[in-house]
Design a protein around this motif. Structure first.
Motif, short mmCIF file in Angstrom:
data_model
loop_
_atom_site.label_atom_id
_atom_site.label_comp_id
_atom_site.label_asym_id
_atom_site.label_seq_id
_atom_site.Cartn_x
_atom_site.Cartn_y
_atom_site.Cartn_z
N HIS A 251 15.64 19.33 -5.62
CA HIS A 251 14.27 18.62 -5.89
C HIS A 251 13.65 19.39 -7.00
O HIS A 251 13.82 20.57 -7.52
CB HIS A 251 13.38 18.75 -4.56
N PRO A 252 12.82 18.62 -7.74
CA PRO A 252 11.96 19.13 -8.95
C PRO A 252 10.73 19.89 -8.31
O PRO A 252 10.64 19.71 -7.20
CB PRO A 252 11.66 17.72 -9.62
N PRO A 253 10.15 20.45 -9.31
CA PRO A 253 8.84 21.14 -9.05
C PRO A 253 7.87 20.32 -7.87
O PRO A 253 7.81 19.16 -8.32
CB PRO A 253 8.18 21.75 -10.05
N ILE A 254 7.24 20.94 -6.94
CA ILE A 254 6.18 20.27 -6.16
C ILE A 254 5.07 20.64 -6.71
O ILE A 254 4.62 21.69 -6.71
CB ILE A 254 6.61 20.28 -4.61
N THR A 255 4.19 19.57 -7.25
CA THR A 255 2.76 20.23 -7.60
C THR A 255 1.54 19.35 -6.84
O THR A 255 0.84 18.83 -7.81
CB THR A 255 2.63 20.00 -9.18
N GLU A 256 1.80 19.04 -5.72
CA GLU A 256 0.69 18.37 -5.12
C GLU A 256 -0.60 18.92 -4.98
O GLU A 256 -1.78 18.32 -5.12
CB GLU A 256 1.11 18.04 -3.51
N ILE A 257 -0.57 20.23 -4.91
CA ILE A 257 -1.93 21.00 -4.90
C ILE A 257 -2.55 20.94 -6.20
O ILE A 257 -3.84 20.63 -6.20
CB ILE A 257 -1.71 22.45 -4.29
N GLU A 258 -1.86 20.98 -7.27
CA GLU A 258 -2.70 20.75 -8.53
C GLU A 258 -3.13 19.40 -8.70
O GLU A 258 -4.31 19.17 -9.35
CB GLU A 258 -1.69 21.05 -9.68
N ALA A 259 -2.54 18.43 -8.37
CA ALA A 259 -2.81 16.90 -8.60
C ALA A 259 -4.22 16.81 -7.55
O ALA A 259 -4.96 16.23 -8.11
CB ALA A 259 -1.93 16.05 -8.00
N LEU A 260 -4.21 17.41 -6.62
CA LEU A 260 -5.38 17.32 -5.52
C LEU A 260 -6.60 18.06 -6.25
O LEU A 260 -7.84 17.47 -6.29
CB LEU A 260 -5.21 17.86 -4.33
N TYR A 261 -6.38 19.16 -6.88
CA TYR A 261 -7.31 19.92 -7.57
C TYR A 261 -8.04 18.96 -8.82
O TYR A 261 -9.25 18.83 -8.75
CB TYR A 261 -6.88 21.25 -8.09
N LEU A 262 -7.03 18.50 -9.66
CA LEU A 262 -7.54 17.93 -10.60
C LEU A 262 -8.26 16.58 -10.34
O LEU A 262 -9.14 16.01 -10.92
CB LEU A 262 -6.12 17.34 -11.61
N GLU A 263 -7.79 15.66 -9.49
CA GLU A 263 -8.32 14.37 -8.86
C GLU A 263 -9.84 14.71 -8.11
O GLU A 263 -10.49 14.07 -8.13
CB GLU A 263 -7.27 13.84 -7.93
N SER A 264 -9.82 15.86 -7.44
CA SER A 264 -11.12 16.18 -6.87
C SER A 264 -12.18 16.38 -7.94
O SER A 264 -13.17 15.94 -7.68
CB SER A 264 -11.04 17.23 -5.86
N ILE A 265 -11.68 17.09 -8.79
CA ILE A 265 -12.61 17.59 -10.11
C ILE A 265 -13.13 16.33 -10.84
O ILE A 265 -14.35 15.88 -11.16
CB ILE A 265 -11.97 18.64 -11.00
N ALA A 266 -12.09 15.35 -10.87
CA ALA A 266 -12.47 14.09 -11.49
C ALA A 266 -13.46 13.18 -10.93
O ALA A 266 -14.15 12.31 -11.28
CB ALA A 266 -11.27 13.37 -11.85
N ALA A 267 -13.15 13.23 -9.50
CA ALA A 267 -14.07 12.57 -8.46
C ALA A 267 -15.41 12.91 -8.34
O ALA A 267 -16.16 11.94 -7.73
CB ALA A 267 -13.32 12.03 -7.33
N ALA A 268 -15.71 13.87 -8.37
CA ALA A 268 -17.04 14.85 -7.91
C ALA A 268 -18.29 14.11 -8.87
O ALA A 268 -17.93 14.00 -9.93
CB ALA A 268 -17.04 16.10 -8.10
N GLN A 269 -19.34 13.95 -8.36
CA GLN A 269 -20.28 13.14 -8.78
C GLN A 269 -21.56 14.20 -8.87
O GLN A 269 -22.23 14.27 -10.05
CB GLN A 269 -20.88 12.03 -8.00
N ASP A 270 -21.81 14.96 -7.88
CA ASP A 270 -22.97 15.87 -7.92
C ASP A 270 -22.78 17.26 -7.77
O ASP A 270 -23.39 17.96 -8.94
CB ASP A 270 -23.74 15.60 -6.46
N TYR A 271 -21.70 17.77 -7.21
CA TYR A 271 -21.56 19.14 -7.72
C TYR A 271 -19.85 19.30 -7.04
O TYR A 271 -19.20 18.60 -6.19
CB TYR A 271 -22.41 19.97 -6.75
N ILE A 272 -19.39 20.56 -7.46
CA ILE A 272 -18.22 21.02 -7.20
C ILE A 272 -18.37 22.67 -6.77
O ILE A 272 -18.89 23.28 -7.70
CB ILE A 272 -16.95 20.92 -8.47
N TYR A 273 -17.86 22.92 -5.81
CA TYR A 273 -17.99 24.42 -5.17
C TYR A 273 -16.65 25.01 -4.92
O TYR A 273 -15.81 24.30 -4.45
CB TYR A 273 -18.82 24.46 -3.85
N LEU A 274 -16.28 26.03 -5.59
CA LEU A 274 -15.16 26.39 -5.79
C LEU A 274 -15.11 27.93 -5.36
O LEU A 274 -15.72 28.79 -6.16
CB LEU A 274 -14.18 26.49 -7.11
N GLU A 275 -14.34 28.51 -4.42
CA GLU A 275 -13.97 29.86 -4.30
C GLU A 275 -12.59 30.11 -4.54
O GLU A 275 -11.57 29.26 -3.96
CB GLU A 275 -14.49 30.27 -2.75
N SER A 276 -12.42 31.15 -5.36
CA SER A 276 -10.62 31.40 -5.30
C SER A 276 -10.52 33.03 -5.86
O SER A 276 -11.79 33.45 -6.23
CB SER A 276 -10.12 30.70 -6.54
#
Length: 502
Positions: A251-276
């Motif tokens: 199987h090739p690399p699996i990058t589902e988490i990165e896709a979810l990060y990027l799509e959630s950042i693109a979808a937000a309208q009011d705020y993005i709160y991140l802890e890391s």
């Protein structure tokens, strides 16, 4: 504006219903809930983790003179697991640990060897080295009877236990060497229903990949294993399970988490709160910079530790972070970006190990992945996420956001929520509620670069992303390195033994 949805094969692996779901913040509540759930296990316990320390107490300060917790069983995790199988002979326990942990924490070799060699036959300890050289197995999942799962960022190891007040010099937060551990902020989730069963399947897949053999245990989900100490936050809600995995033979690399990060950042309208734990992903920083330049884009609040625990790691990861802070400041014409660290009441930094995303009161993601290149394209990770449709569920997510910010500011949750609503801004509310000293959120400023820090940041030595040209494609993995190290130790021991006999 983009609308986020869960798409299996793109930004997640599975979408399944959770009968009950709760966010658990910080280790004290997690280890209590974990103990309760393990105690209820009838047939199967699976722990998949970056590291295990079998000598830690699950309930610090609650042991009697014989080392037992109030439930009458050993407080230390290793003896507790052995006591569980002694009590219930039909119970099987599978522990899958990253093979490289022995290099990072050699002091845990003896307790690990005891579990491997001297525990009852129902306790199976496996090591996962099926990764490209330099990558690690970083998931933190526990599944009980295929019916209840914990998935998040808390490792079952030393130094992870803490209470939500993060009091400085808390004697209950002692390490095995007697020192008081630094305050530690972390998070995980507890899930029942079909989503827990899917996480059980994922753990079986991980075991089979690492050990070249199936668990060979019956799959019988549907039992009630919910811990009494945790009140569910959601009921009957869909949960997305997302992964990062380096490529394998099939199987090739699996990058589902990165896709979810990027799509959630693109979808937000009011705020993005991140802890890391980190902030060093080029892709995430670029996505945030794009949103900051929009005249009506979201506020972005990132909560990080002020520094890494190890000097070399700090040089490697936070020089990159400083570069991104400068870049985002230059692309933030509307002043909507903040990167902050929490301090305790004695002005010391609280270490942030939680991995959480919340946006617009409608999206929650919790898992093992950090905002760095490793988590998004090299290591093995697992996150869970949900989308709130009803006003009740949105109110719950809003309460989680307010509770996290209140914990960092040393305020009450309702006080934070009211201030955000009054000012229509999370950043303005934090500024208004922040105390100048003591418990609060402090800005993280860019650092001057040292030669070593620049070198490590430029090479991404500690923060690689998989490349098709990597040596791993030749079939070399971390497991081969460990085999080689073990062989070298064995040869050295034989040579030393023979030389002493001469």
């Amino acid at each position: 504006m983009n609308r986020l949805s869960f798409e299996p094969g793109e930004n997640c692996w599975r979408v399944a219903s959770a009968e009950r779901f709760a966010l658990i913040v910080d280790g004290a509540d997690y280890f209590r809930a974990l103990r309760e759930t393990l105690f209820m296990a009838d047939r199967l316990i699976t722990l998949v983790g970056w590291d295990f320390d079998f000598e830690i107490e699950m309930l610090p300060g609650e042991s009697d003179d014989e080392g037992n917790a109030p439930d009458g069983f050993p407080n230390q995790i290793g003896p507790f697991l052995e006591a569980l199988v002694d009590r219930r002979p039909e119970l099987e326990i599978y522990l899958l640990k990253w093979s490289g942990g022995a290099l990072i924490a050699p002091g845990r070799l003896l307790p690990t060897a005891h579990i491997k060699l001297l525990s009852p036959d129902q306790v199976h300890l496996g090591f996962d080295g099926r990764h490209p050289i330099g990558a690690c197995h970083h998931q933190k999942i526990v599944v009980v009877d295929d019916s209840l799962a914990f998935c998040g960022g808390i490792d079952v190891t030393d130094g992870r236990w803490d209470q939500r007040d993060h009091a400085p010099n808390n004697p209950l937060r002692h390490l095995k060497n007697g020192e008081i551990a630094q305050p530690w902020h972390d998070a995980t989730t507890v899930i029942s229903g079909d989503a827990a069963a899917e996480l059980g399947k994922l753990c079986r897949m991980r075991w089979a990949r690492a050990q070249d053999s199936e668990m060979d245990e019956p799959f019988t989900p549907g039992m009630d294993r919910w811990p009494d100490s945790i009140e569910p936050d959601f009921r009957n809600i869909d949960i997305a399970i997302s992964r990062t995995e380096p490529p394998g033979k099939n199987h090739p690399p699996i990058t589902e988490i990165e896709a979810l990060y990027l799509e959630s950042i693109a979808a937000a309208q009011d705020y993005i709160y991140l802890e890391s734990q980190y902030f060093s992903s080029d892709e995430i920083a670029s996505a945030i910079a794009q949103r900051l330049q929009e005249p009506d884009g979201p506020e972005v609040i990132v909560i990080n530790p002020v520094a890494a625990q190890v000097m070399l790691e700090d040089e490697a990861m936070h020089v990159t972070r400083s570069r991104f802070i400068r870049h985002l400041a230059a692309h933030d014409p509307h002043g909507r970006f903040r990167i902050l660290y929490p301090s305790d009441s004695a002005n010391g930094g609280i270490y942030v190990h939680a991995k959480i995303t919340i946006f617009d009161d409608c999206f929650l993601r919790v898992g093992s992945s950090n905002i760095d290149r490793r988590s998004l394209g090299f290591d093995t990770e697992c996150d869970v996420a949900l989308l709130a449709d009803s006003e009740e569920d949105r109110r719950t997510i809003r309460g989680m956001r307010d509770s996290l910010i209140a914990e960092h500011l040393g305020r009450e949750k309702d006080e934070v929520g009211q201030e955000i609503e009054r000012r229509d801004s999370i950043i303005a509310a934090i500024d208004a509620l922040n105390r100048p000293t003591g418990k609060g959120l402090r800005p993280i400023h860019p650092r001057k670069e040292t030669f070593l820090g620049s070198l490590l940041a430029d090479t991404r030595f500690f923060d690689p992303r998989y490349r098709s040209s990597a040596a791993a494609r030749l079939g070399l993995t971390s497991r081969h390195v460990m085999y080689g190290a073990a062989a070298a130790l064995a040869v050295g021991a034989i040579w030393w033994s023979r030389s002493r006999r001469r």
